[in-house]
Design a protein around this motif. Structure first.
Motif, PDB file in Angstrom:
ATOM      1  N   LEU A  21      -7.975  26.909   3.433  1.00 23.24           N
ATOM      2  CA  LEU A  21      -8.156  26.237   5.272  1.00 23.24           C
ATOM      3  C   LEU A  21      -9.715  25.077   5.292  1.00 23.24           C
ATOM      4  CD1 LEU A  21      -6.417  25.834   7.690  1.00 23.24           C
ATOM      5  CD2 LEU A  21      -7.837  27.467   8.889  1.00 23.24           C
ATOM      6  N   LEU A  22     -10.372  25.710   5.086  1.00 23.46           N
ATOM      7  CA  LEU A  22     -11.726  25.130   5.877  1.00 23.46           C
ATOM      8  C   LEU A  22     -11.668  23.892   4.822  1.00 23.46           C
ATOM      9  CD1 LEU A  22     -14.098  28.063   6.106  1.00 23.46           C
ATOM     10  CD2 LEU A  22     -13.192  26.562   7.807  1.00 23.46           C
ATOM     11  N   LEU A  23     -11.363  24.206   3.386  1.00 24.98           N
ATOM     12  CA  LEU A  23     -11.503  23.196   2.252  1.00 24.98           C
ATOM     13  C   LEU A  23     -10.007  22.006   2.907  1.00 24.98           C
ATOM     14  CD1 LEU A  23     -12.432  25.054  -1.239  1.00 24.98           C
ATOM     15  CD2 LEU A  23     -13.610  23.519   0.431  1.00 24.98           C
ATOM     16  N   SER A  24      -9.307  22.506   3.331  1.00 27.96           N
ATOM     17  CA  SER A  24      -8.171  21.916   3.284  1.00 27.96           C
ATOM     18  C   SER A  24      -8.924  20.568   5.180  1.00 27.96           C
ATOM     19  CB  SER A  24      -7.194  22.350   3.785  1.00 27.96           C
ATOM     20  OG  SER A  24      -6.232  22.821   2.506  1.00 27.96           O
ATOM     21  N   ILE A  25      -9.211  21.301   5.724  1.00 26.92           N
ATOM     22  CA  ILE A  25      -9.544  20.795   6.906  1.00 26.92           C
ATOM     23  C   ILE A  25     -10.971  19.708   6.366  1.00 26.92           C
ATOM     24  CG2 ILE A  25     -11.288  20.624   9.120  1.00 26.92           C
ATOM     25  CD1 ILE A  25      -9.584  23.778   9.420  1.00 26.92           C
ATOM     26  N   THR A 155     -23.302  26.950  -2.720  1.00 27.70           N
ATOM     27  CA  THR A 155     -23.069  26.915  -2.036  1.00 27.70           C
ATOM     28  C   THR A 155     -22.817  28.676  -1.597  1.00 27.70           C
ATOM     29  OG1 THR A 155     -22.886  23.748  -1.390  1.00 27.70           O
ATOM     30  CG2 THR A 155     -22.081  26.145   0.375  1.00 27.70           C
ATOM     31  N   LYS A 156     -23.332  29.170  -0.982  1.00 23.38           N
ATOM     32  CA  LYS A 156     -22.449  30.833  -0.082  1.00 23.38           C
ATOM     33  C   LYS A 156     -22.935  30.451   1.066  1.00 23.38           C
ATOM     34  CE  LYS A 156     -26.052  32.396  -4.023  1.00 23.38           C
ATOM     35  NZ  LYS A 156     -26.195  31.007  -4.058  1.00 23.38           N
ATOM     36  N   ILE A 157     -21.021  30.819   1.334  1.00 22.33           N
ATOM     37  CA  ILE A 157     -20.395  31.056   2.758  1.00 22.33           C
ATOM     38  C   ILE A 157     -21.148  31.937   3.263  1.00 22.33           C
ATOM     39  CG2 ILE A 157     -18.703  30.635   4.503  1.00 22.33           C
ATOM     40  CD1 ILE A 157     -18.928  28.291   2.978  1.00 22.33           C
ATOM     41  N   SER A 158     -21.998  31.865   4.717  1.00 23.36           N
ATOM     42  CA  SER A 158     -22.838  32.944   5.493  1.00 23.36           C
ATOM     43  C   SER A 158     -21.295  33.563   6.173  1.00 23.36           C
ATOM     44  CB  SER A 158     -23.595  32.479   6.634  1.00 23.36           C
ATOM     45  OG  SER A 158     -24.777  32.017   6.444  1.00 23.36           O
ATOM     46  N   GLN A 179     -20.597  23.606   9.466  1.00 20.20           N
ATOM     47  CA  GLN A 179     -20.170  22.687   9.283  1.00 20.20           C
ATOM     48  C   GLN A 179     -21.334  22.589   7.886  1.00 20.20           C
ATOM     49  OE1 GLN A 179     -17.416  20.627  10.131  1.00 20.20           O
ATOM     50  NE2 GLN A 179     -18.243  19.980   8.255  1.00 20.20           N
ATOM     51  N   ALA A 180     -22.506  22.746   8.019  1.00 22.28           N
ATOM     52  CA  ALA A 180     -23.328  22.183   6.918  1.00 22.28           C
ATOM     53  C   ALA A 180     -22.843  22.845   5.122  1.00 22.28           C
ATOM     54  CB  ALA A 180     -24.845  22.546   6.958  1.00 22.28           C
ATOM     55  N   LEU A 185     -20.634  22.936   0.079  1.00 23.48           N
ATOM     56  CA  LEU A 185     -19.526  23.190  -1.112  1.00 23.48           C
ATOM     57  C   LEU A 185     -18.481  22.337  -1.231  1.00 23.48           C
ATOM     58  CD1 LEU A 185     -17.863  25.653  -2.080  1.00 23.48           C
ATOM     59  CD2 LEU A 185     -16.370  26.573   0.036  1.00 23.48           C
ATOM     60  N   THR A 186     -17.924  21.758   0.008  1.00 23.02           N
ATOM     61  CA  THR A 186     -16.906  20.450  -0.372  1.00 23.02           C
ATOM     62  C   THR A 186     -17.371  19.864  -1.633  1.00 23.02           C
ATOM     63  OG1 THR A 186     -15.884  20.454   1.753  1.00 23.02           O
ATOM     64  CG2 THR A 186     -15.254  18.640   0.894  1.00 23.02           C
TER      65      THR A 186
END
Length: 194
Positions: A21-25, A155-158, A179-180, A185-186
């Protein structure tokens, strides 16, 4: 030509749907994006009315070459199925989200074995998700992933509430740290796709 991003891990609760979902956004800001929700829970399908910038579907017809998308993100179920091998074969990038936990790393081996069986290691990327800040656990998990010889995203997602709320708010832009991380990651994913 449409790029296929497969989000796969045999363990549930590692963030496959959230990352999809996050990548799609993020990607839909400059690309035509669709999500194929293959998880039988259908979590993303339940959200489809909330998102107008990209399509969410559970129809495998989404993968036909006749459709007009730049990127299709496939959210897979938390178990290995015969379909997963076929999806790995057509994927341009295979994201393997995993939490920084011992059980999550142990469970990743079956998914990686399947990727290696299909000789697609070069297209795989492990994304550490729900990372706890200020702990040595992340370093320990990074070391335990080394024997798999699969690239780990820089990139690591917290473990941020902003990522959990993103489905309801359709954005993480209200939280600059979230957002950063999503932007980084994107960018990493786009670099791998090109």
């Amino acid at each position: 030509m449409t790029k296929i991003i497969l989000c796969a891990h045999q363990k549930g609760g590692v963030g496959k749907s959230t990352i999809s979902l996050l990548l799609s956004i993020s990607l839909s800001k400059f690309s035509r994006v669709a999500i194929l929700d293959m998880d039988h829970q259908g979590s993303l399908m339940q959200l489809r009315e909330q998102f107008q910038d990209f399509e969410i579907s559970n129809s495998k017809l989404l993968l036909s070459n006749d459709l007009d998308y730049d990127i299709i993100i496939v959210d897979t179920p938390p178990y290995l199925s015969n379909e997963l091998s076929q999806l790995i074969q057509i994927a341009d990038l295979i994201i393997i989200p995993t939490k920084a936990g011992i059980l999550d790393v142990l469970a990743i081996s079956s998914t990686i074995d399947l990727i290696k069986q299909e000789k697609m290691e070069s297209k795989a990327l492990i994304v550490l998700n729900m990372i706890k800040p200020k702990t040595t656990l992340t370093k320990d998990i990074m070391e335990s992933l080394e024997p798999f010889k699969i690239e780990v995203a820089k990139t690591k997602i917290s473990d941020l509430v902003a990522f959990t709320r993103s489905a309801a708010l359709r954005s993480v832009s209200y939280n600059s740290k979230a957002q950063a991380q999503l932007n980084c990651l994107t960018q990493e994913i786009l670099t791998r796709l090109l």
